[in-house]
Structures are given as C-alpha cells and as structure tokens.
Design a protein around this motif. Structure first.
Motif, PDB file in Angstrom:
ATOM      1  N   PHE A  30       4.409  10.668   3.375  1.00  0.00           N
ATOM      2  CA  PHE A  30       4.074   9.649   2.304  1.00  0.00           C
ATOM      3  C   PHE A  30       4.528   8.209   3.133  1.00  0.00           C
ATOM      4  O   PHE A  30       5.787   8.276   3.789  1.00  0.00           O
ATOM      5  CB  PHE A  30       5.279  10.046   1.328  1.00  0.00           C
ATOM      6  CG  PHE A  30       5.120   9.135   0.235  1.00  0.00           C
ATOM      7  CD1 PHE A  30       4.067   9.308  -0.768  1.00  0.00           C
ATOM      8  CD2 PHE A  30       6.035   7.962  -0.343  1.00  0.00           C
ATOM      9  CE1 PHE A  30       3.821   8.492  -1.888  1.00  0.00           C
ATOM     10  CE2 PHE A  30       5.797   7.231  -1.422  1.00  0.00           C
ATOM     11  CZ  PHE A  30       4.669   7.345  -2.372  1.00  0.00           C
ATOM     12  N   VAL A  31       3.837   7.334   2.884  1.00  0.00           N
ATOM     13  CA  VAL A  31       4.060   6.080   3.516  1.00  0.00           C
ATOM     14  C   VAL A  31       4.077   4.706   2.452  1.00  0.00           C
ATOM     15  O   VAL A  31       3.008   5.063   1.462  1.00  0.00           O
ATOM     16  CB  VAL A  31       3.100   5.729   4.714  1.00  0.00           C
ATOM     17  CG1 VAL A  31       3.340   4.222   5.297  1.00  0.00           C
ATOM     18  CG2 VAL A  31       3.141   6.630   5.781  1.00  0.00           C
ATOM     19  N   VAL A  32       4.775   3.851   2.551  1.00  0.00           N
ATOM     20  CA  VAL A  32       4.867   2.568   1.553  1.00  0.00           C
ATOM     21  C   VAL A  32       4.910   1.397   2.540  1.00  0.00           C
ATOM     22  O   VAL A  32       5.755   1.403   3.588  1.00  0.00           O
ATOM     23  CB  VAL A  32       5.986   2.595   0.645  1.00  0.00           C
ATOM     24  CG1 VAL A  32       5.819   1.375  -0.210  1.00  0.00           C
ATOM     25  CG2 VAL A  32       5.946   3.631  -0.252  1.00  0.00           C
TER      26      VAL A  32
ATOM     27  N   LYS B  76       0.730   9.868  10.282  1.00  0.00           N
ATOM     28  CA  LYS B  76      -0.292   8.755  10.899  1.00  0.00           C
ATOM     29  C   LYS B  76      -1.448   8.352   9.722  1.00  0.00           C
ATOM     30  O   LYS B  76      -1.923   7.366   9.620  1.00  0.00           O
ATOM     31  CB  LYS B  76      -0.923   8.969  12.556  1.00  0.00           C
ATOM     32  CG  LYS B  76       0.296   9.056  13.256  1.00  0.00           C
ATOM     33  CD  LYS B  76      -0.136   9.502  14.641  1.00  0.00           C
ATOM     34  CE  LYS B  76       1.019   9.725  15.589  1.00  0.00           C
ATOM     35  NZ  LYS B  76       0.639   9.895  17.018  1.00  0.00           N
ATOM     36  N   GLU B  77      -1.880   9.645   9.377  1.00  0.00           N
ATOM     37  CA  GLU B  77      -3.166   9.532   8.205  1.00  0.00           C
ATOM     38  C   GLU B  77      -2.590   8.683   7.038  1.00  0.00           C
ATOM     39  O   GLU B  77      -3.352   7.901   6.551  1.00  0.00           O
ATOM     40  CB  GLU B  77      -3.350  11.168   7.929  1.00  0.00           C
ATOM     41  CG  GLU B  77      -4.197  11.582   8.981  1.00  0.00           C
ATOM     42  CD  GLU B  77      -5.783  11.166   9.063  1.00  0.00           C
ATOM     43  OE1 GLU B  77      -6.217  10.824   8.096  1.00  0.00           O
ATOM     44  OE2 GLU B  77      -6.292  11.159   9.951  1.00  0.00           O
ATOM     45  N   ALA B  78      -1.298   9.075   6.642  1.00  0.00           N
ATOM     46  CA  ALA B  78      -0.755   8.354   5.298  1.00  0.00           C
ATOM     47  C   ALA B  78      -0.673   6.900   5.876  1.00  0.00           C
ATOM     48  O   ALA B  78      -0.752   5.966   4.623  1.00  0.00           O
ATOM     49  CB  ALA B  78       0.563   8.868   5.106  1.00  0.00           C
ATOM     50  N   LEU B  79      -0.429   6.470   7.018  1.00  0.00           N
ATOM     51  CA  LEU B  79      -0.279   4.973   7.310  1.00  0.00           C
ATOM     52  C   LEU B  79      -1.473   4.576   7.294  1.00  0.00           C
ATOM     53  O   LEU B  79      -1.708   3.426   6.623  1.00  0.00           O
ATOM     54  CB  LEU B  79       0.449   4.915   8.638  1.00  0.00           C
ATOM     55  CG  LEU B  79       0.388   3.423   9.007  1.00  0.00           C
ATOM     56  CD1 LEU B  79       1.322   2.529   8.062  1.00  0.00           C
ATOM     57  CD2 LEU B  79       1.038   3.350  10.549  1.00  0.00           C
TER      58      LEU B  79
ATOM     59  N   GLY C 133       0.856  -1.202  -0.143  1.00  0.00           N
ATOM     60  CA  GLY C 133       0.096   0.081   0.167  1.00  0.00           C
ATOM     61  C   GLY C 133       0.876   1.172   0.030  1.00  0.00           C
ATOM     62  O   GLY C 133       2.026   1.360   0.466  1.00  0.00           O
ATOM     63  N   ILE C 134       0.235   2.295  -0.551  1.00  0.00           N
ATOM     64  CA  ILE C 134       0.988   3.594  -0.676  1.00  0.00           C
ATOM     65  C   ILE C 134      -0.112   4.716  -0.047  1.00  0.00           C
ATOM     66  O   ILE C 134      -1.120   4.687  -0.321  1.00  0.00           O
ATOM     67  CB  ILE C 134       1.108   4.258  -1.768  1.00  0.00           C
ATOM     68  CG1 ILE C 134       2.405   3.216  -2.512  1.00  0.00           C
ATOM     69  CG2 ILE C 134       1.905   5.437  -1.906  1.00  0.00           C
ATOM     70  CD1 ILE C 134       2.541   3.206  -4.123  1.00  0.00           C
ATOM     71  N   GLY C 135       0.437   5.439   0.974  1.00  0.00           N
ATOM     72  CA  GLY C 135      -0.298   6.591   1.499  1.00  0.00           C
ATOM     73  C   GLY C 135       0.404   8.009   1.722  1.00  0.00           C
ATOM     74  O   GLY C 135       1.560   7.960   1.872  1.00  0.00           O
ATOM     75  N   VAL C 136      -0.465   8.842   1.354  1.00  0.00           N
ATOM     76  CA  VAL C 136       0.216  10.466   1.434  1.00  0.00           C
ATOM     77  C   VAL C 136      -1.038  11.272   2.062  1.00  0.00           C
ATOM     78  O   VAL C 136      -2.145  10.878   1.911  1.00  0.00           O
ATOM     79  CB  VAL C 136       0.548  10.801  -0.100  1.00  0.00           C
ATOM     80  CG1 VAL C 136      -0.914  11.148  -0.857  1.00  0.00           C
ATOM     81  CG2 VAL C 136       1.238  12.240   0.253  1.00  0.00           C
ATOM     82  N   ASP C 137      -0.430  12.052   2.779  1.00  0.00           N
ATOM     83  CA  ASP C 137      -1.313  13.166   3.446  1.00  0.00           C
ATOM     84  C   ASP C 137      -0.577  14.425   3.648  1.00  0.00           C
ATOM     85  O   ASP C 137       0.527  14.194   3.835  1.00  0.00           O
ATOM     86  CB  ASP C 137      -1.763  12.536   4.850  1.00  0.00           C
ATOM     87  CG  ASP C 137      -2.838  13.575   5.305  1.00  0.00           C
ATOM     88  OD1 ASP C 137      -4.176  13.328   4.837  1.00  0.00           O
ATOM     89  OD2 ASP C 137      -2.839  13.999   6.497  1.00  0.00           O
TER      90      ASP C 137
ATOM     91  N   ASP D  41       4.981  -6.485   6.850  1.00  0.00           N
ATOM     92  CA  ASP D  41       5.961  -6.433   7.711  1.00  0.00           C
ATOM     93  C   ASP D  41       7.201  -5.255   7.604  1.00  0.00           C
ATOM     94  O   ASP D  41       7.918  -5.386   8.363  1.00  0.00           O
ATOM     95  CB  ASP D  41       6.849  -7.810   7.546  1.00  0.00           C
ATOM     96  CG  ASP D  41       7.063  -8.299   6.252  1.00  0.00           C
ATOM     97  OD1 ASP D  41       7.151  -7.532   5.376  1.00  0.00           O
ATOM     98  OD2 ASP D  41       7.465  -9.194   6.091  1.00  0.00           O
ATOM     99  N   SER D  42       6.700  -4.309   6.699  1.00  0.00           N
ATOM    100  CA  SER D  42       7.827  -3.415   6.538  1.00  0.00           C
ATOM    101  C   SER D  42       7.020  -1.932   6.224  1.00  0.00           C
ATOM    102  O   SER D  42       6.045  -2.194   5.517  1.00  0.00           O
ATOM    103  CB  SER D  42       8.894  -3.751   5.515  1.00  0.00           C
ATOM    104  OG  SER D  42       9.790  -2.510   5.352  1.00  0.00           O
ATOM    105  N   VAL D  43       7.563  -1.175   6.789  1.00  0.00           N
ATOM    106  CA  VAL D  43       6.964   0.225   6.552  1.00  0.00           C
ATOM    107  C   VAL D  43       8.048   1.381   6.336  1.00  0.00           C
ATOM    108  O   VAL D  43       8.907   1.387   7.210  1.00  0.00           O
ATOM    109  CB  VAL D  43       5.894   0.776   7.924  1.00  0.00           C
ATOM    110  CG1 VAL D  43       5.463   2.090   7.603  1.00  0.00           C
ATOM    111  CG2 VAL D  43       4.994  -0.110   8.041  1.00  0.00           C
ATOM    112  N   HIS D  44       7.807   2.152   5.366  1.00  0.00           N
ATOM    113  CA  HIS D  44       8.564   3.158   4.979  1.00  0.00           C
ATOM    114  C   HIS D  44       8.069   4.554   5.022  1.00  0.00           C
ATOM    115  O   HIS D  44       6.893   4.577   4.743  1.00  0.00           O
ATOM    116  CB  HIS D  44       9.251   3.073   3.599  1.00  0.00           C
ATOM    117  CG  HIS D  44       9.795   1.707   3.456  1.00  0.00           C
ATOM    118  ND1 HIS D  44      10.951   1.362   3.635  1.00  0.00           N
ATOM    119  CD2 HIS D  44       9.332   0.496   2.520  1.00  0.00           C
ATOM    120  CE1 HIS D  44      11.160   0.095   3.353  1.00  0.00           C
ATOM    121  NE2 HIS D  44      10.131  -0.428   2.651  1.00  0.00           N
ATOM    122  N   LEU D  45       8.702   5.415   5.659  1.00  0.00           N
ATOM    123  CA  LEU D  45       7.979   6.917   6.037  1.00  0.00           C
ATOM    124  C   LEU D  45       9.018   7.998   5.529  1.00  0.00           C
ATOM    125  O   LEU D  45      10.066   8.100   5.890  1.00  0.00           O
ATOM    126  CB  LEU D  45       7.718   6.796   7.454  1.00  0.00           C
ATOM    127  CG  LEU D  45       7.229   8.154   8.068  1.00  0.00           C
ATOM    128  CD1 LEU D  45       6.079   9.021   7.523  1.00  0.00           C
ATOM    129  CD2 LEU D  45       7.306   8.303   9.639  1.00  0.00           C
TER     130      LEU D  45
END
Length: 119
Positions: A111-113, A49-52, A4-8, A95-99
């Motif tokens: 930005f979160v991946v 937090k919103e992007a996650l 997943g990808i998120g941006v806020d 199992d992995s989060v990039h911020l």
C-alpha cells in the motif's frame, strides 16, 4: 495533502513460477540490494513498485531500478528513488511517499500513499 493512493497484491505461487520460468526477471525488476531475498520478500517489493506506479497514475519514463525498496534503521520499508521516478515525482510535486508491505499465506501486498507536503 494526499496526492495519490496505490495498492497491489501478488500471488506468491504465481510469482515464484514466473521467476523459476524466467530467472532474468529478478535482475530486470530488482536493484542489486533487493536481489537474494526470499521470494515472498521479492513479491512484496514488486507489489510495492506496482502500488507506487498506481499512486502516481502511471510510470512514463520510469525503469524498475528507479524504485528501490529499502528498510530504515527501525526496519520500516521505504523507497529509495532514482532517475526517471525521481523526475516524475518532482514534476508532479510529490515530495513524500509512505509504504506498507505484508505477505501472508498465498499473497504479498503493498500500500502506497504519495503526498504533496510543500517542503
């Protein structure tokens, strides 16, 4: 594999007005380790937090304190996850989060991946 990808983005002036109008937002939204930071840093953490949540496609069973933004030894941001957020990620096989976070002028952004690495 990317899960997943998120941006806020957060308008800094609006965020500052909200916190001034409702000071209880800070302890509600941020872990103790995050409090006391300048408003632009808090706004970037809120965006993170919103992007996650967006990268995961929702936040059922998650509290704001389940997502804590921390800095590693090199100063790079990452998440320390707790409770419902950790459970949600495990259930989705993540199992992995990039911020990445930034603030400039009137906005803060994050930005979160999320990944399924199979580790």
């Amino acid at each position: 594999m990317i899960a997943g990808i998120g941006v806020d983005v957060v308008d800094l002036a609006r965020f500052e007005r909200s916190v001034a109008r409702t000071p209880a937002l800070v302890p509600r939204l941020f872990a103790e380790s995050e409090r006391g930071l300048p408003p632009r840093s808090l706004a970037a953490r809120f965006a993170a937090k919103e992007a996650l949540i967006k990268a995961l496609g929702g936040s059922s069973g998650v509290r704001w304190h389940d997502m804590e933004v921390v800095r590693d030894e090199g100063g790079d941001p990452s998440f320390r996850l707790h409770g419902g957020m950790l459970d949600l990620m495990r259930a989705r096989g993540i199992d992995s989060v990039h911020l990445s976070m930034s603030h400039d002028g009137p906005v803060a952004c994050a930005f979160v991946v999320t990944e399924r690495t199979g580790r």
